[in-house]
Write an enzyme that holds these catalytic residues in place. Structure first.
Site, PDB file in Angstrom:
ATOM      1  N   HIS A  84     -30.464 -28.303  33.677  1.00 38.73           N
ATOM      2  CA  HIS A  84     -29.820 -27.883  34.988  1.00 38.73           C
ATOM      3  C   HIS A  84     -28.696 -29.363  35.269  1.00 38.73           C
ATOM      4  O   HIS A  84     -27.844 -28.967  35.559  1.00 38.73           O
ATOM      5  CB  HIS A  84     -30.886 -28.104  36.076  1.00 38.73           C
ATOM      6  CG  HIS A  84     -30.324 -27.436  37.473  1.00 38.73           C
ATOM      7  ND1 HIS A  84     -29.787 -26.313  37.516  1.00 38.73           N
ATOM      8  CD2 HIS A  84     -30.364 -28.243  38.621  1.00 38.73           C
ATOM      9  CE1 HIS A  84     -29.503 -26.247  38.736  1.00 38.73           C
ATOM     10  NE2 HIS A  84     -29.813 -27.367  39.411  1.00 38.73           N
ATOM     11  N   ASP A 136     -35.391 -27.930  39.813  1.00 40.06           N
ATOM     12  CA  ASP A 136     -34.717 -26.619  39.504  1.00 40.06           C
ATOM     13  C   ASP A 136     -34.594 -26.221  37.989  1.00 40.06           C
ATOM     14  O   ASP A 136     -33.763 -25.561  37.470  1.00 40.06           O
ATOM     15  CB  ASP A 136     -33.173 -26.959  39.959  1.00 40.06           C
ATOM     16  CG  ASP A 136     -32.764 -26.539  41.239  1.00 40.06           C
ATOM     17  OD1 ASP A 136     -33.829 -26.196  42.107  1.00 40.06           O
ATOM     18  OD2 ASP A 136     -31.744 -26.473  41.483  1.00 40.06           O
ATOM     19  N   HIS A 150     -28.408 -33.262  42.832  1.00 39.84           N
ATOM     20  CA  HIS A 150     -27.838 -32.427  43.814  1.00 39.84           C
ATOM     21  C   HIS A 150     -28.065 -32.432  45.152  1.00 39.84           C
ATOM     22  O   HIS A 150     -29.248 -32.807  45.339  1.00 39.84           O
ATOM     23  CB  HIS A 150     -28.058 -30.793  43.463  1.00 39.84           C
ATOM     24  CG  HIS A 150     -27.579 -30.545  42.120  1.00 39.84           C
ATOM     25  ND1 HIS A 150     -27.862 -29.239  41.209  1.00 39.84           N
ATOM     26  CD2 HIS A 150     -26.463 -30.763  41.445  1.00 39.84           C
ATOM     27  CE1 HIS A 150     -27.431 -29.423  40.259  1.00 39.84           C
ATOM     28  NE2 HIS A 150     -26.271 -30.272  40.203  1.00 39.84           N
ATOM     29  N   HIS A 174     -37.663 -24.193  44.909  1.00 41.25           N
ATOM     30  CA  HIS A 174     -36.917 -22.942  45.528  1.00 41.25           C
ATOM     31  C   HIS A 174     -37.695 -21.788  45.910  1.00 41.25           C
ATOM     32  O   HIS A 174     -38.651 -21.623  45.080  1.00 41.25           O
ATOM     33  CB  HIS A 174     -35.299 -22.466  45.087  1.00 41.25           C
ATOM     34  CG  HIS A 174     -34.308 -23.505  45.088  1.00 41.25           C
ATOM     35  ND1 HIS A 174     -33.387 -23.645  46.124  1.00 41.25           N
ATOM     36  CD2 HIS A 174     -33.956 -24.484  44.165  1.00 41.25           C
ATOM     37  CE1 HIS A 174     -32.448 -24.503  45.860  1.00 41.25           C
ATOM     38  NE2 HIS A 174     -32.763 -25.019  44.708  1.00 41.25           N
ATOM     39  N   HIS A 225     -33.204 -34.108  40.729  1.00 39.10           N
ATOM     40  CA  HIS A 225     -31.927 -34.713  40.085  1.00 39.10           C
ATOM     41  C   HIS A 225     -31.011 -34.988  41.307  1.00 39.10           C
ATOM     42  O   HIS A 225     -31.510 -34.899  42.488  1.00 39.10           O
ATOM     43  CB  HIS A 225     -31.765 -33.127  39.582  1.00 39.10           C
ATOM     44  CG  HIS A 225     -31.741 -31.944  40.204  1.00 39.10           C
ATOM     45  ND1 HIS A 225     -32.841 -31.269  40.768  1.00 39.10           N
ATOM     46  CD2 HIS A 225     -30.528 -31.216  40.714  1.00 39.10           C
ATOM     47  CE1 HIS A 225     -32.368 -30.148  41.473  1.00 39.10           C
ATOM     48  NE2 HIS A 225     -31.120 -30.067  41.492  1.00 39.10           N
ATOM     49  N   ASP A 252     -28.640 -30.716  47.699  1.00 38.87           N
ATOM     50  CA  ASP A 252     -29.997 -30.089  48.387  1.00 38.87           C
ATOM     51  C   ASP A 252     -31.348 -30.306  48.012  1.00 38.87           C
ATOM     52  O   ASP A 252     -32.250 -29.788  48.243  1.00 38.87           O
ATOM     53  CB  ASP A 252     -29.553 -28.435  48.186  1.00 38.87           C
ATOM     54  CG  ASP A 252     -29.725 -27.931  46.430  1.00 38.87           C
ATOM     55  OD1 ASP A 252     -29.172 -28.772  45.663  1.00 38.87           O
ATOM     56  OD2 ASP A 252     -30.414 -26.909  46.231  1.00 38.87           O
ATOM     57  N   HIS A 253     -31.423 -31.585  47.087  1.00 35.86           N
ATOM     58  CA  HIS A 253     -32.509 -32.153  46.455  1.00 35.86           C
ATOM     59  C   HIS A 253     -32.590 -33.540  46.853  1.00 35.86           C
ATOM     60  O   HIS A 253     -33.831 -34.036  47.007  1.00 35.86           O
ATOM     61  CB  HIS A 253     -32.748 -31.827  45.147  1.00 35.86           C
ATOM     62  CG  HIS A 253     -33.430 -30.354  44.637  1.00 35.86           C
ATOM     63  ND1 HIS A 253     -34.252 -29.793  44.326  1.00 35.86           N
ATOM     64  CD2 HIS A 253     -32.284 -29.338  44.546  1.00 35.86           C
ATOM     65  CE1 HIS A 253     -34.106 -28.646  44.233  1.00 35.86           C
ATOM     66  NE2 HIS A 253     -32.895 -28.177  44.261  1.00 35.86           N
TER      67      HIS A 253
END
Length: 350
Positions: free
Chosen positions: A194, A218, A139, A256, A137, A141-142
């Site tokens: 998400h 996520d 975001h 995570h 996705h 942090d990905h």
């Protein structure tokens, strides 16, 4: 690093299944590494997900994590079966990227390259050619490492959903579309909730005599699941059900390291769940030694993950929820999921 088959697949074989070491007391804690995607309000989520402010915040995250965890937040161990090597790469304060290698051709793919320096170091150490980036996705942090890795690897393609604004996306994927990297075959599954365009990737282990491998981003964590920022409980439930349908032997590789927090929360809901108790003891020992807790299996997850147990009477009773007369079973399960999510968010916030 040598390859291993993951510990903890059977409760009786878990390192911590006999309890903590003598003299060590486990005190549950709600503290965890900072997570920019915890419930912080619609305005902040929009800024993080849709503007350059989110990217600047991500860059600050990367800088701080490199200073705090110069060798990564956890000690991972590669997982191998003939022809395949999966290397978890601990990045930021609790994320995982995954380098998946066709050992015959030395071609590789990476899932969710959060920190390009950490991923590039793994690529160089393994001596492989990066052919694909699979993003679950949008975001940061990905997906924050996409641009820098593409600059270093000209033949690398970036795969993901066109419904998410994934940086450097070159090859938009449809639901159930397959991609080959060397002899490896990945299937993309649309799992909205998400984010609108969230996708998971399933590596077919069959040709190598191994299990299917789910890289869940996520959508699903060990004993937990992602926040439905861009979807309803009904949408999230359908996506979780799709993951469960992959089969009990499927290995779960989450985005995570949330195992200890999620298991501790789950234990507050089902206090008499022996599988949950054993897994929590095992996770405590793993985290005391800063070891990664992935992978688990989907079969294992169904014994203790409350987000996959919405159909279980014991969980429903623990939440004080009962199916209404004439209420659709899936609508009721979505209501159960919503209540588990609400309690998890309150648990995080305290």
């Amino acid at each position: 690093q040598s390859c291993h088959r993951p510990a903890g697949q059977q409760a009786s074989q878990q390192p911590g299944s006999q309890g903590l070491p003598e003299g060590v007391e486990y005190i549950p804690t709600r503290k965890k590494g900072k997570n920019p995607m915890k419930p912080v309000g619609v305005a902040w989520y929009s800024l993080y997900a849709r503007t350059r402010l989110g990217y600047l915040f991500y860059q600050r995250q990367v800088k701080k994590a490199r200073e705090r965890y110069p060798n990564g937040h956890s000690v991972p161990q590669p997982y191998c079966f003939p022809g395949v090597k999966i290397l978890p790469i601990p990045v930021l304060s609790n994320n995982y990227s995954y380098l998946v290698i066709d050992t015959g051709s030395s071609q590789a793919a990476v899932i969710d390259p959060s920190d390009p320096l950490a991923v590039q170091a793994a690529i160089e150490e393994e001596g492989v050619m990066l052919e694909a980036i699979f993003c679950t996705h949008k975001h940061w942090d990905h997906s924050g490492g996409n641009e820098e890795l593409c600059q270093k690897h000209n033949s690398c393609r970036v795969y993901g959903s066109a419904l998410d604004a994934i940086p450097q996306l070159t090859n938009p994927l449809a639901d159930r579309e397959k991609v080959s990297v060397g002899c490896l075959t990945f299937e993309a599954l649309a799992t909205p909730g998400h984010t609108v365009g969230h996708m998971v990737y399933v590596l077919d282990g069959g040709p190598f005599g191994g299990p299917p491998c789910l890289f869940s981003g996520d959508l699903l964590f060990l004993a937990g699941c992602g926040e439905p920022f861009e979807g309803s409980p009904e949408t999230m439930l359908a996506s979780l059900d799709m993951a469960v349908d992959l089969g009990e032997d499927t290995l779960l590789w989450p985005g995570h390291e949330y195992a200890l927090e999620c298991l501790t929360f789950a234990s507050l809901l089902e206090m008499d769940n022996s599988a949950l108790e054993q897994k929590l003891q095992w996770a405590v020992q793993q985290r005391q030694e800063k070891r990664s807790t992935c992978p688990s299996t989907l079969g294992e997850e169904q014994t203790y993950n409350p987000f996959l147990r919405t159909h279980r009477l014991e969980l429903q009773e623990a939440l004080g929820l009962w199916q209404g007369r004439g209420e659709d079973p899936d609508a009721f399960r979505a209501r159960v999921l919503k209540e588990v999510r609400r309690r998890k968010d309150l648990y995080q916030a305290t």
